[in-house]
Design a protein around this motif. Structure first.
Motif, PDB file in Angstrom:
ATOM      1  N   GLU A  55      41.924  28.355   0.351  1.00  0.00           N
ATOM      2  CA  GLU A  55      40.653  28.969  -0.048  1.00  0.00           C
ATOM      3  C   GLU A  55      40.659  29.218  -1.559  1.00  0.00           C
ATOM      4  O   GLU A  55      41.700  29.137  -2.205  1.00  0.00           O
ATOM      5  CB  GLU A  55      40.490  30.298   0.709  1.00  0.00           C
ATOM      6  N   PRO A  56      39.488  29.558  -2.150  1.00  0.00           N
ATOM      7  CA  PRO A  56      39.469  29.830  -3.596  1.00  0.00           C
ATOM      8  C   PRO A  56      40.422  30.974  -3.959  1.00  0.00           C
ATOM      9  O   PRO A  56      40.471  31.992  -3.278  1.00  0.00           O
ATOM     10  CB  PRO A  56      38.008  30.234  -3.852  1.00  0.00           C
ATOM     11  N   LEU A  57      41.157  30.755  -5.029  1.00  0.00           N
ATOM     12  CA  LEU A  57      42.144  31.750  -5.478  1.00  0.00           C
ATOM     13  C   LEU A  57      41.921  32.051  -6.955  1.00  0.00           C
ATOM     14  O   LEU A  57      41.741  31.123  -7.751  1.00  0.00           O
ATOM     15  CB  LEU A  57      43.554  31.173  -5.357  1.00  0.00           C
ATOM     16  N   ARG A  58      41.981  33.324  -7.290  1.00  0.00           N
ATOM     17  CA  ARG A  58      41.912  33.684  -8.714  1.00  0.00           C
ATOM     18  C   ARG A  58      43.269  34.219  -9.141  1.00  0.00           C
ATOM     19  O   ARG A  58      43.786  35.183  -8.555  1.00  0.00           O
ATOM     20  CB  ARG A  58      40.822  34.724  -8.929  1.00  0.00           C
ATOM     21  N   ILE A  59      43.806  33.570 -10.153  1.00  0.00           N
ATOM     22  CA  ILE A  59      45.160  33.916 -10.616  1.00  0.00           C
ATOM     23  C   ILE A  59      45.104  34.263 -12.095  1.00  0.00           C
ATOM     24  O   ILE A  59      44.420  33.596 -12.876  1.00  0.00           O
ATOM     25  CB  ILE A  59      46.135  32.728 -10.390  1.00  0.00           C
ATOM     26  N   LEU A  60      45.830  35.316 -12.457  1.00  0.00           N
ATOM     27  CA  LEU A  60      45.925  35.734 -13.863  1.00  0.00           C
ATOM     28  C   LEU A  60      47.386  35.702 -14.277  1.00  0.00           C
ATOM     29  O   LEU A  60      48.242  36.262 -13.581  1.00  0.00           O
ATOM     30  CB  LEU A  60      45.388  37.170 -13.996  1.00  0.00           C
ATOM     31  N   GLU A  61      47.678  35.046 -15.399  1.00  0.00           N
ATOM     32  CA  GLU A  61      49.020  35.187 -15.975  1.00  0.00           C
ATOM     33  C   GLU A  61      48.912  36.059 -17.210  1.00  0.00           C
ATOM     34  O   GLU A  61      48.130  35.777 -18.130  1.00  0.00           O
ATOM     35  CB  GLU A  61      49.670  33.843 -16.354  1.00  0.00           C
ATOM     36  N   LEU A  62      49.695  37.127 -17.237  1.00  0.00           N
ATOM     37  CA  LEU A  62      49.757  37.995 -18.418  1.00  0.00           C
ATOM     38  C   LEU A  62      50.893  37.501 -19.310  1.00  0.00           C
ATOM     39  O   LEU A  62      51.999  37.241 -18.817  1.00  0.00           O
ATOM     40  CB  LEU A  62      50.025  39.444 -18.007  1.00  0.00           C
ATOM     41  N   GLY A  63      50.639  37.380 -20.624  1.00  0.00           N
ATOM     42  CA  GLY A  63      51.674  36.881 -21.534  1.00  0.00           C
ATOM     43  C   GLY A  63      51.955  35.419 -21.272  1.00  0.00           C
ATOM     44  O   GLY A  63      53.113  34.986 -21.192  1.00  0.00           O
ATOM     45  N   LEU A  70      53.115  27.375 -16.426  1.00  0.00           N
ATOM     46  CA  LEU A  70      52.392  27.312 -15.152  1.00  0.00           C
ATOM     47  C   LEU A  70      51.790  25.942 -14.884  1.00  0.00           C
ATOM     48  O   LEU A  70      51.505  25.618 -13.733  1.00  0.00           O
ATOM     49  CB  LEU A  70      51.303  28.388 -15.093  1.00  0.00           C
ATOM     50  N   LEU A  71      51.617  25.140 -15.934  1.00  0.00           N
ATOM     51  CA  LEU A  71      51.101  23.789 -15.689  1.00  0.00           C
ATOM     52  C   LEU A  71      52.086  23.024 -14.795  1.00  0.00           C
ATOM     53  O   LEU A  71      51.682  22.304 -13.883  1.00  0.00           O
ATOM     54  CB  LEU A  71      50.851  23.059 -17.011  1.00  0.00           C
ATOM     55  N   GLY A  72      53.372  23.224 -15.045  1.00  0.00           N
ATOM     56  CA  GLY A  72      54.379  22.578 -14.197  1.00  0.00           C
ATOM     57  C   GLY A  72      54.314  23.097 -12.768  1.00  0.00           C
ATOM     58  O   GLY A  72      54.467  22.326 -11.806  1.00  0.00           O
ATOM     59  N   VAL A  73      54.082  24.400 -12.617  1.00  0.00           N
ATOM     60  CA  VAL A  73      53.952  24.976 -11.274  1.00  0.00           C
ATOM     61  C   VAL A  73      52.694  24.422 -10.611  1.00  0.00           C
ATOM     62  O   VAL A  73      52.702  24.030  -9.432  1.00  0.00           O
ATOM     63  CB  VAL A  73      53.886  26.525 -11.357  1.00  0.00           C
ATOM     64  N   ALA A  74      51.609  24.360 -11.384  1.00  0.00           N
ATOM     65  CA  ALA A  74      50.334  23.866 -10.842  1.00  0.00           C
ATOM     66  C   ALA A  74      50.474  22.434 -10.347  1.00  0.00           C
ATOM     67  O   ALA A  74      49.913  22.071  -9.307  1.00  0.00           O
ATOM     68  CB  ALA A  74      49.245  23.950 -11.915  1.00  0.00           C
ATOM     69  N   ARG A  75      51.239  21.625 -11.066  1.00  0.00           N
ATOM     70  CA  ARG A  75      51.381  20.205 -10.662  1.00  0.00           C
ATOM     71  C   ARG A  75      51.968  20.090  -9.265  1.00  0.00           C
ATOM     72  O   ARG A  75      51.576  19.228  -8.494  1.00  0.00           O
ATOM     73  CB  ARG A  75      52.272  19.458 -11.660  1.00  0.00           C
ATOM     74  N   SER A  76      52.910  20.971  -8.935  1.00  0.00           N
ATOM     75  CA  SER A  76      53.499  20.825  -7.596  1.00  0.00           C
ATOM     76  C   SER A  76      52.672  21.548  -6.528  1.00  0.00           C
ATOM     77  O   SER A  76      52.740  21.185  -5.361  1.00  0.00           O
ATOM     78  CB  SER A  76      54.954  21.302  -7.582  1.00  0.00           C
ATOM     79  N   ARG A  80      48.197  21.564  -2.342  1.00  0.00           N
ATOM     80  CA  ARG A  80      48.037  22.558  -1.260  1.00  0.00           C
ATOM     81  C   ARG A  80      47.259  23.783  -1.718  1.00  0.00           C
ATOM     82  O   ARG A  80      46.890  24.620  -0.911  1.00  0.00           O
ATOM     83  CB  ARG A  80      49.422  22.993  -0.756  1.00  0.00           C
ATOM     84  N   TRP A  81      47.052  23.919  -3.032  1.00  0.00           N
ATOM     85  CA  TRP A  81      46.273  25.030  -3.599  1.00  0.00           C
ATOM     86  C   TRP A  81      45.128  24.387  -4.408  1.00  0.00           C
ATOM     87  O   TRP A  81      45.179  24.330  -5.642  1.00  0.00           O
ATOM     88  CB  TRP A  81      47.135  25.884  -4.526  1.00  0.00           C
ATOM     89  N   PRO A  82      44.087  23.916  -3.729  1.00  0.00           N
ATOM     90  CA  PRO A  82      43.117  23.064  -4.419  1.00  0.00           C
ATOM     91  C   PRO A  82      42.054  23.788  -5.242  1.00  0.00           C
ATOM     92  O   PRO A  82      41.401  23.155  -6.062  1.00  0.00           O
ATOM     93  CB  PRO A  82      42.469  22.298  -3.253  1.00  0.00           C
ATOM     94  N   GLY A 107      42.334  19.690 -10.900  1.00  0.00           N
ATOM     95  CA  GLY A 107      41.241  20.356 -10.188  1.00  0.00           C
ATOM     96  C   GLY A 107      41.274  21.865 -10.345  1.00  0.00           C
ATOM     97  O   GLY A 107      40.502  22.577  -9.714  1.00  0.00           O
ATOM     98  N   TRP A 108      42.181  22.377 -11.191  1.00  0.00           N
ATOM     99  CA  TRP A 108      42.231  23.815 -11.441  1.00  0.00           C
ATOM    100  C   TRP A 108      41.361  24.136 -12.663  1.00  0.00           C
ATOM    101  O   TRP A 108      41.345  23.374 -13.637  1.00  0.00           O
ATOM    102  CB  TRP A 108      43.659  24.283 -11.740  1.00  0.00           C
ATOM    103  N   THR A 109      40.661  25.270 -12.600  1.00  0.00           N
ATOM    104  CA  THR A 109      39.902  25.725 -13.749  1.00  0.00           C
ATOM    105  C   THR A 109      40.772  26.713 -14.509  1.00  0.00           C
ATOM    106  O   THR A 109      41.164  27.741 -13.950  1.00  0.00           O
ATOM    107  CB  THR A 109      38.619  26.458 -13.292  1.00  0.00           C
ATOM    108  N   ALA A 110      41.082  26.403 -15.757  1.00  0.00           N
ATOM    109  CA  ALA A 110      41.912  27.324 -16.539  1.00  0.00           C
ATOM    110  C   ALA A 110      41.104  27.826 -17.724  1.00  0.00           C
ATOM    111  O   ALA A 110      40.425  27.046 -18.392  1.00  0.00           O
ATOM    112  CB  ALA A 110      43.172  26.629 -17.020  1.00  0.00           C
ATOM    113  N   GLN A 111      41.159  29.125 -17.950  1.00  0.00           N
ATOM    114  CA  GLN A 111      40.505  29.670 -19.138  1.00  0.00           C
ATOM    115  C   GLN A 111      41.467  30.599 -19.869  1.00  0.00           C
ATOM    116  O   GLN A 111      42.381  31.175 -19.262  1.00  0.00           O
ATOM    117  CB  GLN A 111      39.211  30.395 -18.790  1.00  0.00           C
TER     118      GLN A 111
END
Ligand SMILES: C[S@@+](CC[C@H](N)C(=O)[O-])C[C@H]1O[C@@H](n2cnc3c(N)ncnc32)[C@H](O)[C@@H]1O
Length: 245
Positions: A55-63, A70-76, A80-82, A107-111
């Motif tokens: 399902e849609p997920l909102r994730i925040l990385e501080l610092g 996280l791009l490396g984490v996102a690639r794997s 399964r986390w679309p 397919g991830w939106t990053a801001q």
């Protein structure tokens, strides 16, 4: 080893200073040695069920630094986390267009949110900040919490506890093995900034149940887990029970 927080050089060099650019590149090698990506990925998967991850997920990385970790984490995880909307918060505005395109290709939106995390913690009740909603399914940090003395650390953790359902922190293990490793980063070809900051980071790192001890005592409905991870790191996870969400 008593915890000692000291100012790290990288945090105060201008973002595009050649020594800073080189030190951020060194950090990628440090992450390889610490196995950061696989530790973060496993921790996230333990916090977010496979069903919820679809399902849609909102994730925040501080610092978040330059956003490359996280791009490396996102690639794997992306297959399964679309449907992830990721916000990369750092007081330095150093996420490159190529990194943002890397997230978009998955397919991830990053801001990017270029602000001080303590200012974020202070104003989190406002509802939105720069148009960014202040509620997150997951907040994550890597090599970030150790920058803060106890008062600021507790302010941050209190803000995190009121802003999300799941939290993960990856930090240096304040122990002899990690300290020895930090003295050896020069063998990876690290520059003087990285060599000095690595040692300072371990002295400011965490051990035992220290982060749990700073988690807000009045935050009800949370479960906590804190332990050494790999050879050099110390991790903390917190999640709201289903009933408390
Ligand atoms: C060691 S780097 C880690 C970057 C990234 N998380 C990683 O692991 O590759 C620490 C980051 O924290 C950021 N930082 C330090 N203090 C901060 C603050 N008060 N507010 C926002 N960012 C901060 C620095 O700018 C830096 O990018």
């Amino acid at each position: 080893m008593r915890r000692v927080v000291a100012v790290e050089t990288l945090d105060h060099l201008p973002a595009h200073d050649p020594a800073a650019v080189r030190s951020r590149r060194d950090l990628m090698w440090v992450h390889r040695m610490m196995r950061t990506r696989s530790i973060v990925r496993s921790a996230w998967q333990a916090l977010v069920s496979p069903q919820r991850a679809r399902e849609p997920l909102r994730i925040l990385e501080l610092g978040a630094g330059d956003g490359s970790l996280l791009l490396g984490v996102a690639r794997s995880l992306a297959p399964r986390w679309p449907q992830v909307r990721l916000t990369l918060l750092d007081r330095q505005d150093i996420v490159s267009p190529a990194t943002l395109e890397g997230y978009a290709a998955l397919g991830w939106t990053a801001q990017v949110l270029a602000t001080d995390a303590l200012a974020w913690a202070d104003t989190r009740d406002v509802g939105t900040q720069g148009g960014v909603a202040q509620r997150w399914d997951l907040i994550s940090t890597a090599l970030f919490l150790h920058h803060f003395e106890v008062d600021a650390l507790e302010l941050l953790l209190a803000a995190i506890a009121t802003s999300c359902d799941r939290f993960f922190a990856f930090e240096p293990d304040r122990a002899w093995l990690a300290l020895t490793g930090s003295h050896l980063v020069g063998l990876l070809g690290a520059n003087a900034v990285t060599r000095e900051d690595a040692v300072l980071s371990v002295h400011a790192g965490f051990r035992d149940q220290e982060l749990s001890g700073h988690w807000p005592h009045d935050a009800t409905g949370w479960q906590l887990h804190e332990a050494r991870a790999g050879l050099f790191s110390h991790c903390f996870s917190a999640w709201r029970t289903e009933e408390a969400r």
